[in-house]
Design an enzyme around this catalytic site. Structure first.
Site, PDB file in Angstrom:
ATOM      1  N   GLU A  42      -9.678 -17.929  28.821  1.00  0.00           N
ATOM      2  CA  GLU A  42     -10.959 -17.499  28.271  1.00  0.00           C
ATOM      3  C   GLU A  42     -11.404 -18.463  27.166  1.00  0.00           C
ATOM      4  O   GLU A  42     -10.597 -18.922  26.362  1.00  0.00           O
ATOM      5  CB  GLU A  42     -10.800 -16.089  27.689  1.00  0.00           C
ATOM      6  CG  GLU A  42     -12.035 -15.515  27.028  1.00  0.00           C
ATOM      7  CD  GLU A  42     -11.783 -14.118  26.442  1.00  0.00           C
ATOM      8  OE1 GLU A  42     -12.763 -13.418  26.165  1.00  0.00           O
ATOM      9  OE2 GLU A  42     -10.600 -13.743  26.271  1.00  0.00           O
ATOM     10  N   LYS A 129     -18.969 -12.014  30.794  1.00  0.00           N
ATOM     11  CA  LYS A 129     -18.226 -10.842  30.342  1.00  0.00           C
ATOM     12  C   LYS A 129     -19.193  -9.678  30.127  1.00  0.00           C
ATOM     13  O   LYS A 129     -20.150  -9.782  29.354  1.00  0.00           O
ATOM     14  CB  LYS A 129     -17.496 -11.180  29.047  1.00  0.00           C
ATOM     15  CG  LYS A 129     -16.398 -10.208  28.651  1.00  0.00           C
ATOM     16  CD  LYS A 129     -15.636 -10.767  27.442  1.00  0.00           C
ATOM     17  CE  LYS A 129     -14.403  -9.959  27.109  1.00  0.00           C
ATOM     18  NZ  LYS A 129     -13.648 -10.542  25.978  1.00  0.00           N
ATOM     19  N   CYS A 163     -10.401 -10.931  30.116  1.00  0.00           N
ATOM     20  CA  CYS A 163      -9.738 -10.260  28.998  1.00  0.00           C
ATOM     21  C   CYS A 163      -9.824  -8.732  29.124  1.00  0.00           C
ATOM     22  O   CYS A 163      -9.394  -8.181  30.119  1.00  0.00           O
ATOM     23  CB  CYS A 163     -10.306 -10.770  27.675  1.00  0.00           C
ATOM     24  SG  CYS A 163      -9.171 -10.607  26.262  1.00  0.00           S
TER      25      CYS A 163
END
Length: 306
Positions: A42, A129, A163
């Site tokens: 990430e 995200k 994540c």
């Protein structure tokens, strides 16, 4: 069998060009060892400013925080920009598919994005995200359902979940329904519990899971980068924990902590098919008469000109 690789390394914070050069070096190393798919952590390009509050306590903003945001903004990249073009050219040269976390600049907003790069076609997917975690929401915008990209490759269908999105059960279910076979999880979560999460997802989705986490120390950040809180691992800002897991839950590589490395594994796509004998979360083990998930995949722009 297909060889895949997970790169555990730190970005060059706020320096997109240097981060791209580092990514290309690791990509060439992994491809030289036979990797057909290479997964990076990430925010590898752009950086993850761990420990900083950007001068934004509740009800206040500081000029120092705004200046820090400008540096972060200036170090971000566009999906169709020259930095990603340079990485795509390197992927073409070595013949490997790449998944890499970037800080994406779009207009005046930053997004935490996972980009998929095909060696023949260039950038073929970009997942923003959906739910930045905690104070990430101060510096990153929210993605929408239009970027839940998965892509067919010669070694299986690739998708990416970033994540703590991996703690969103409905998002995982959507990815399973998209037929993901190589579930890529770029992250900066370096807790020991992360491996348990990845193992659960491998078993739940009956999918290969490839999780890449940064390893970076405080010394890699600029001298004036503010670490506003004491970090849990001292001089180590993000300590790694990258891992590759089979659909059976078997750990094929990792987890590794406290060093830069590249993890490799040979993937047997038939293992996914065989594992569905007794479990398919979107098929014979689902109960659509009781549960239903609807996913809105329309892009959500704030302004529409007609």
């Amino acid at each position: 069998m297909h060889t895949v690789a997970v790169v555990q390394a730190g970005s060059v914070p706020f320096d997109a060009e240097a981060s791209v050069d580092k990514a290309i070096a690791r990509l060439r190393e992994a491809a030289g060892n036979g990797a057909e798919l290479v997964v990076f952590p990430e925010a590898f390009i752009g950086g993850y400013p761990k420990g900083s509050t950007f001068g934004a306590p509740v009800g206040m903003r500081t000029e120092q925080g705004r200046a820090q945001f400008q540096r972060y903004f200036d170090g971000a990249v566009a999906v169709d920009g020259p930095e990603m073009g340079k990485l795509a050219e390197a992927a073409r040269e070595v013949g490997a598919f790449v998944v890499i976390g970037i800080i994406e600049r779009s207009g005046n907003t930053l997004y935490c994005t996972a980009v998929m790069v095909d060696p023949e076609l260039g950038v073929v997917g970009a997942h923003r995200k959906l739910m930045p975690t905690g104070t990430e929401r101060m510096i990153w915008g929210f993605g929408d359902g239009s970027t839940l990209d998965t892509m067919d490759t010669p070694f299986g269908r690739v998708g990416s979940v970033i994540c703590w999105e991996n703690y969103m059960p409905l998002l995982r279910q959507a990815m399973y329904a998209k037929g993901v076979e190589l579930y890529c999880a770029p992250t900066v979560d370096d807790r020991p519990t992360w491996t348990a999460t990845m193992t659960h997802i491998a078993l739940e989705g009956r999918t290969h899971v490839l999780s890449a986490c940064q390893f970076i120390t405080k010394s890699e950040f600029p001298d004036d980068h503010p670490f506003d809180e004491e970090l849990p691992y001292g001089e180590t800002a993000i300590r790694g924990g990258s891992v590759i897991i089979a659909p059976t839950g078997e750990v094929l590589a990792g987890p590794v902590y406290e060093e830069e490395t590249i993890l490799y594994a040979d993937i047997d796509l038939g293992a996914k098919t065989r594992s569905h004998l007794d479990f398919d979360p979107v098929g014979h083990y689902a109960r659509p008469d009781v549960f239903e998930l609807r996913v809105d995949t329309r892009a959500k722009g704030s302004v529409s000109f007609e």
